[in-house]
Scaffold this motif. Structure first.
Motif, PDB file in Angstrom:
ATOM      1  N   GLU A  49       0.834  -1.218   0.000  1.00  0.00           N
ATOM      2  CA  GLU A  49       0.000   0.000   0.000  1.00  0.00           C
ATOM      3  C   GLU A  49       0.862   1.259   0.000  1.00  0.00           C
ATOM      4  O   GLU A  49       0.558   2.230  -0.689  1.00  0.00           O
ATOM      5  CB  GLU A  49      -0.904   0.015   1.237  1.00  0.00           C
ATOM      6  CG  GLU A  49      -2.107  -0.898   1.125  1.00  0.00           C
ATOM      7  CD  GLU A  49      -3.039  -0.719   2.313  1.00  0.00           C
ATOM      8  OE1 GLU A  49      -4.233  -0.502   2.095  1.00  0.00           O
ATOM      9  OE2 GLU A  49      -2.559  -0.785   3.464  1.00  0.00           O
ATOM     10  N   GLU A  81       0.804   4.290  -2.514  1.00  0.00           N
ATOM     11  CA  GLU A  81       0.575   5.640  -1.985  1.00  0.00           C
ATOM     12  C   GLU A  81       1.608   6.636  -2.502  1.00  0.00           C
ATOM     13  O   GLU A  81       1.305   7.799  -2.732  1.00  0.00           O
ATOM     14  CB  GLU A  81       0.665   5.627  -0.449  1.00  0.00           C
ATOM     15  CG  GLU A  81      -0.433   4.869   0.245  1.00  0.00           C
ATOM     16  CD  GLU A  81      -1.725   5.645   0.262  1.00  0.00           C
ATOM     17  OE1 GLU A  81      -1.662   6.853   0.549  1.00  0.00           O
ATOM     18  OE2 GLU A  81      -2.771   5.059  -0.043  1.00  0.00           O
ATOM     19  N   ARG A 139      -7.134   0.965  -4.832  1.00  0.00           N
ATOM     20  CA  ARG A 139      -6.542   2.139  -4.163  1.00  0.00           C
ATOM     21  C   ARG A 139      -6.083   3.173  -5.196  1.00  0.00           C
ATOM     22  O   ARG A 139      -6.299   4.374  -5.036  1.00  0.00           O
ATOM     23  CB  ARG A 139      -5.338   1.733  -3.300  1.00  0.00           C
ATOM     24  CG  ARG A 139      -5.639   0.747  -2.204  1.00  0.00           C
ATOM     25  CD  ARG A 139      -6.551   1.366  -1.150  1.00  0.00           C
ATOM     26  NE  ARG A 139      -7.175   0.310  -0.360  1.00  0.00           N
ATOM     27  CZ  ARG A 139      -6.663  -0.175   0.762  1.00  0.00           C
ATOM     28  NH1 ARG A 139      -5.543   0.303   1.238  1.00  0.00           N
ATOM     29  NH2 ARG A 139      -7.272  -1.139   1.419  1.00  0.00           N
ATOM     30  N   GLN A 187      -9.059   4.883  -6.739  1.00  0.00           N
ATOM     31  CA  GLN A 187      -9.673   5.857  -5.832  1.00  0.00           C
ATOM     32  C   GLN A 187      -8.915   7.174  -5.838  1.00  0.00           C
ATOM     33  O   GLN A 187      -9.493   8.243  -5.689  1.00  0.00           O
ATOM     34  CB  GLN A 187      -9.713   5.298  -4.407  1.00  0.00           C
ATOM     35  CG  GLN A 187     -10.824   4.282  -4.190  1.00  0.00           C
ATOM     36  CD  GLN A 187     -10.581   3.397  -2.971  1.00  0.00           C
ATOM     37  OE1 GLN A 187      -9.617   3.595  -2.228  1.00  0.00           O
ATOM     38  NE2 GLN A 187     -11.452   2.422  -2.767  1.00  0.00           N
ATOM     39  N   ARG A 188      -7.585   7.092  -6.005  1.00  0.00           N
ATOM     40  CA  ARG A 188      -6.769   8.308  -6.035  1.00  0.00           C
ATOM     41  C   ARG A 188      -6.708   8.924  -7.417  1.00  0.00           C
ATOM     42  O   ARG A 188      -6.034   9.936  -7.618  1.00  0.00           O
ATOM     43  CB  ARG A 188      -5.368   7.997  -5.526  1.00  0.00           C
ATOM     44  CG  ARG A 188      -5.334   7.675  -4.036  1.00  0.00           C
ATOM     45  CD  ARG A 188      -3.912   7.398  -3.578  1.00  0.00           C
ATOM     46  NE  ARG A 188      -2.987   8.408  -4.051  1.00  0.00           N
ATOM     47  CZ  ARG A 188      -1.736   8.151  -4.448  1.00  0.00           C
ATOM     48  NH1 ARG A 188      -1.271   6.926  -4.437  1.00  0.00           N
ATOM     49  NH2 ARG A 188      -0.960   9.130  -4.856  1.00  0.00           N
TER      50      ARG A 188
END
Ligand SMILES: [Zn+2]
Length: 280
Positions: A206, A210, A233, A236-237
């Motif tokens: 993650e 990120e 993830r 979503q970003r």
């Protein structure tokens, strides 16, 4: 095609220049090395054996270690390929936030990738169940030979199974190696069916996503659940997402897919490094 001058490689290079990329790899990165039968290079073990069978039944442990020992006769010379080396080179160029892999072959680490999350573990590492004492597979197979002299040679012609081990027929007399520190059961440090990715490993993966400005998926059809959670993830970003794979993937029809390259991970990533090195 995916030569370094192709529009696809240009688009991929553009994405990489936008900031560090999280690289997510699957079986395709390892099978591209020209090891047609070694599907275990890329995937968790696909034998019918589940982890509970291995843990509960000495029959399965004997079969596993017999197969691992004989299979090693033919898989011990496997080396990282040009795709693994291209990914390590991308990291040295500052182009990657890290590499997340579904593969258990350890080839990314051997190619020099430093920031690496191995979601399904590493089959070259053997650990004991009670105390997590750790050993290399080579060491443990050496203990197997001491306890079962001549076994590997006697069964050397057994067929290799899709997980890279050998389908040895006679193994009832096999003595299974145990932990020399505590006498406990030994097992590969891989995530079997019926097990979960360790929490700290997933957290590491993650962090790699990120820290990225884009996600590049190479040699995976995204058929496995954990990588898909990482893709979510990124979605979503709003990160750009590129997929390099031979054959269909779970992302192909998704609007969040920015770039789709139908081709081998090795040839594509090699062409990308060439292009970046030329400053093009
Ligand atoms: Zn132990």
């Amino acid at each position: 095609m995916t030569g370094s001058a192709s529009p696809e490689i240009a688009a991929l290079a553009e994405m990489v220049r936008g900031g560090p990329v999280a690289m997510l790899t699957g079986a395709g990165i390892s099978t591209d090395s020209g090891i047609p039968d070694y599907r275990g290079a890329g995937t968790p073990p696909r034998t019918a054996m589940r982890i509970d069978q291995f843990m509960d039944d000495a029959h399965y442990r004997r079969r596993f270690w017999a197969g691992a020992r004989v299979g090693a006769l033919r898989t011990q010379h496997i080396e990282p390929n040009a795709g693994h080396l291209a990914i390590a080179q991308l990291e040295r160029l500052g182009a990657l936030s890290g590499v997340v892999t579904q593969n258990v072959d350890g080839l990314h680490a051997r190619a020099g990738t430093a920031n690496l999350a191995e979601l399904h573990g590493n089959g070259a590492v053997i650990r004991c169940v009670p105390h997590d004492h750790r050993f290399t597979r080579t060491e443990v197979l050496g203990w197997f030979d001491l306890a079962n002299p001549g076994f590997a040679e006697t069964h050397a012609d057994a067929a290799i199974t899709p997980d890279g081990d050998a389908a040895v027929r006679e193994f009832d007399q096999v003595t299974v190696p145990v932990c020399p520190a505590c006498g406990g059961m030994l097992r590969p440090n891989v995530v079997y069916f019926g097990e979960h990715v360790p929490r700290d490993v997933f957290a590491h993966a993650e962090r790699i996503v990120e820290a990225a400005r884009a996600l590049v998926i190479a040699g995976s059809s995204l058929a496995v659940n954990t990588p898909v959670r990482l893709v979510h993830r990124a979605q979503q970003r709003g990160l750009p997402i590129a997929v390099i794979n031979r054959g269909p993937t779970a992302l192909d029809e998704k609007p969040s897919l920015t770039l789709r390259i139908e081709g081998g991970a090795t040839e594509t990533l090699t062409a990308l490094v060439e292009r970046l090195a030329r400053g093009a």
